[in-house]
Design an enzyme around this catalytic site. Structure first.
Site, PDB file in Angstrom:
ATOM      1  N   GLY A   1       0.782  -1.236   0.000  1.00 27.20           N
ATOM      2  CA  GLY A   1       0.000   0.000   0.000  1.00 27.20           C
ATOM      3  C   GLY A   1       0.811   1.282   0.000  1.00 27.20           C
ATOM      4  O   GLY A   1       0.337   2.310   0.489  1.00 27.20           O
TER       5      GLY A   1
ATOM      6  N   MET B   1      -4.449  -6.098  -7.191  1.00 27.50           N
ATOM      7  CA  MET B   1      -3.927  -7.090  -8.129  1.00 27.50           C
ATOM      8  C   MET B   1      -4.969  -8.101  -8.609  1.00 27.50           C
ATOM      9  O   MET B   1      -4.623  -9.203  -9.012  1.00 27.50           O
ATOM     10  CB  MET B   1      -2.712  -7.800  -7.510  1.00 27.50           C
ATOM     11  CG  MET B   1      -1.585  -6.860  -7.114  1.00 27.50           C
ATOM     12  SD  MET B   1      -1.005  -5.760  -8.440  1.00 27.50           S
ATOM     13  CE  MET B   1       0.033  -6.897  -9.364  1.00 27.50           C
TER      14      MET B   1
ATOM     15  N   HIS C   1      -0.200   1.851 -13.124  1.00 26.53           N
ATOM     16  CA  HIS C   1       0.448   0.670 -13.704  1.00 26.53           C
ATOM     17  C   HIS C   1       1.939   0.953 -13.824  1.00 26.53           C
ATOM     18  O   HIS C   1       2.332   2.027 -14.287  1.00 26.53           O
ATOM     19  CB  HIS C   1      -0.160   0.356 -15.070  1.00 26.53           C
ATOM     20  CG  HIS C   1       0.400  -0.887 -15.667  1.00 26.53           C
ATOM     21  ND1 HIS C   1       0.055  -2.153 -15.218  1.00 26.53           N
ATOM     22  CD2 HIS C   1       1.338  -1.080 -16.630  1.00 26.53           C
ATOM     23  CE1 HIS C   1       0.732  -3.057 -15.904  1.00 26.53           C
ATOM     24  NE2 HIS C   1       1.514  -2.433 -16.763  1.00 26.53           N
TER      25      HIS C   1
ATOM     26  N   THR D   1     -10.803   1.030 -18.030  1.00 26.98           N
ATOM     27  CA  THR D   1     -11.837   0.605 -18.983  1.00 26.98           C
ATOM     28  C   THR D   1     -11.814  -0.927 -18.982  1.00 26.98           C
ATOM     29  O   THR D   1     -10.888  -1.538 -18.421  1.00 26.98           O
ATOM     30  CB  THR D   1     -11.555   1.164 -20.394  1.00 26.98           C
ATOM     31  OG1 THR D   1     -10.237   0.777 -20.769  1.00 26.98           O
ATOM     32  CG2 THR D   1     -11.691   2.670 -20.441  1.00 26.98           C
TER      33      THR D   1
ATOM     34  N   LEU E   1      -7.896  -4.599 -20.110  1.00 28.05           N
ATOM     35  CA  LEU E   1      -6.885  -4.508 -19.047  1.00 28.05           C
ATOM     36  C   LEU E   1      -5.751  -3.540 -19.416  1.00 28.05           C
ATOM     37  O   LEU E   1      -5.190  -3.626 -20.502  1.00 28.05           O
ATOM     38  CB  LEU E   1      -6.313  -5.918 -18.808  1.00 28.05           C
ATOM     39  CG  LEU E   1      -5.360  -6.053 -17.618  1.00 28.05           C
ATOM     40  CD1 LEU E   1      -6.086  -5.809 -16.311  1.00 28.05           C
ATOM     41  CD2 LEU E   1      -4.713  -7.435 -17.635  1.00 28.05           C
TER      42      LEU E   1
ATOM     43  N   GLU F   1       5.931   6.768  -9.060  1.00 26.07           N
ATOM     44  CA  GLU F   1       4.514   6.469  -8.807  1.00 26.07           C
ATOM     45  C   GLU F   1       3.997   7.339  -7.665  1.00 26.07           C
ATOM     46  O   GLU F   1       2.897   7.896  -7.720  1.00 26.07           O
ATOM     47  CB  GLU F   1       4.341   4.988  -8.453  1.00 26.07           C
ATOM     48  CG  GLU F   1       4.676   4.039  -9.589  1.00 26.07           C
ATOM     49  CD  GLU F   1       4.376   2.586  -9.243  1.00 26.07           C
ATOM     50  OE1 GLU F   1       3.375   2.318  -8.567  1.00 26.07           O
ATOM     51  OE2 GLU F   1       5.167   1.709  -9.660  1.00 26.07           O
TER      52      GLU F   1
HETATM   53  C1  GAR Z   1       2.961  -0.680  -7.660  1.00 20.32           C
HETATM   54  O1  GAR Z   1       4.205  -0.702  -8.295  1.00 20.32           O
HETATM   55  C2  GAR Z   1       1.844  -0.590  -8.675  1.00 20.32           C
HETATM   56  O2  GAR Z   1       2.166   0.187  -9.786  1.00 20.32           O
HETATM   57  C3  GAR Z   1       1.693  -2.027  -9.070  1.00 20.32           C
HETATM   58  O3  GAR Z   1       1.829  -2.763  -7.878  1.00 20.32           O
HETATM   59  C4  GAR Z   1       2.677  -2.030  -6.989  1.00 20.32           C
HETATM   60  C5  GAR Z   1       1.942  -1.869  -5.690  1.00 20.32           C
HETATM   61  O4  GAR Z   1       2.750  -1.275  -4.718  1.00 20.32           O
HETATM   62  N1  GAR Z   1       0.434  -2.259  -9.690  1.00 20.32           N
HETATM   63  C6  GAR Z   1       0.223  -3.159 -10.636  1.00 20.32           C
HETATM   64  O5  GAR Z   1       1.095  -3.889 -11.049  1.00 20.32           O
HETATM   65  C7  GAR Z   1      -1.194  -3.196 -11.178  1.00 20.32           C
HETATM   66  N2  GAR Z   1      -1.285  -4.069 -12.281  1.00 20.32           N
HETATM   67  P1  GAR Z   1       2.113  -0.600  -3.440  1.00 20.32           P
HETATM   68  O6  GAR Z   1       1.185  -1.646  -2.812  1.00 20.32           O
HETATM   69  O7  GAR Z   1       3.277  -0.320  -2.555  1.00 20.32           O
HETATM   70  O8  GAR Z   1       1.361   0.618  -3.852  1.00 20.32           O
END
Ligand code: GAR
Length: 193
Positions: free
Chosen positions: A12, A86, A105, A137, A140, A170
């Site tokens: 998170g 996920m 992403h 959308t 995926l 991010e």
């Molecule tokens: C992040 O890098 C996010 O971009 C990715 O999972 C990680 C979660 O980290 N998301 C995906 O791959 C979605 N397909 P976090 O739980 O520390 O935010």
């Protein structure tokens, strides 16, 4: 004040970056499909309502989506934020939250949709990698792009080093995108469903 529900599956850290950005919105709840998600403890410590909708308790994706939506709707959010969530969400779910469902992403979409983006970027030999916030959308990792950040792929990078460099971006762009949404600055008519 607008309200936000954040969906997580793990540590998170993106959820945390949004909470700590201190924007003028109410984080109504943090919901996880994983009972063990590390981010739940952080949210609870911050006094945010948390909930778990464990996908393993459901026979079908449709049943899980329905239960998740029911939980989300208890909070009547203006915006639902997928932050390291996920599970693939079905078309019905995505349509229900059309134009108010954001995802982050870890790649420069449309490159490297799906999983293991950092490994695949290294294998492909790209020199630039990054992350994307987009409206969700039914297809995926496909919706209209809100913001992207690019990072260099450096000699000697492995998956972890590259992931850490992308993650720092991010944490910079996701709060910004959410803030734009809250301020009504995103043209959501561009979402084609
Ligand atoms: C992040 O890098 C996010 O971009 C990715 O999972 C990680 C979660 O980290 N998301 C995906 O791959 C979605 N397909 P976090 O739980 O520390 O935010």
């Amino acid at each position: 004040m607008k309200s936000i529900v954040i969906l997580i599956s793990g540590r998170g850290s993106n959820m945390r970056s949004i909470v700590e950005a201190g924007m003028p919105a109410r984080i109504a709840a943090v919901i996880s499909n994983q009972p063990s998600a590390g981010g739940l403890a952080y949210a609870a410590e911050r006094g945010i309502t948390t909930a778990v909708v464990d996908h393993k308790a459901f026979d079908s994706r449709a049943a899980f989506d329905e239960a998740l939506a029911a939980e989300i709707d208890r909070f009547t959010p203006d915006l639902v934020v997928l932050a390291g969530f996920m599970r693939v969400l079905g078309e019905g779910f995505v349509r229900r939250y059309a134009n108010r469902l954001l995802n982050i992403h870890p790649s420069l979409l449309p490159s490297f949709q799906g999983l293991h983006t950092h490994r695949r970027a290294l294998e492909a030999g790209v020199k630039v990698h990054g992350c994307t916030v987009h409206f969700v959308t039914p297809a995926l990792d496909h919706g209209p792009i809100v913001i992207q950040a690019a990072v260099p792929v450096l000699p000697g990078d492995d998956e972890d080093r590259l992931a850490a460099r992308v993650l720092a971006e991010e944490h910079r762009i996701y709060p910004r995108a959410v803030q734009w949404f809250i301020e009504g600055r995103l043209d959501r008519k561009s979402t084609r469903l």
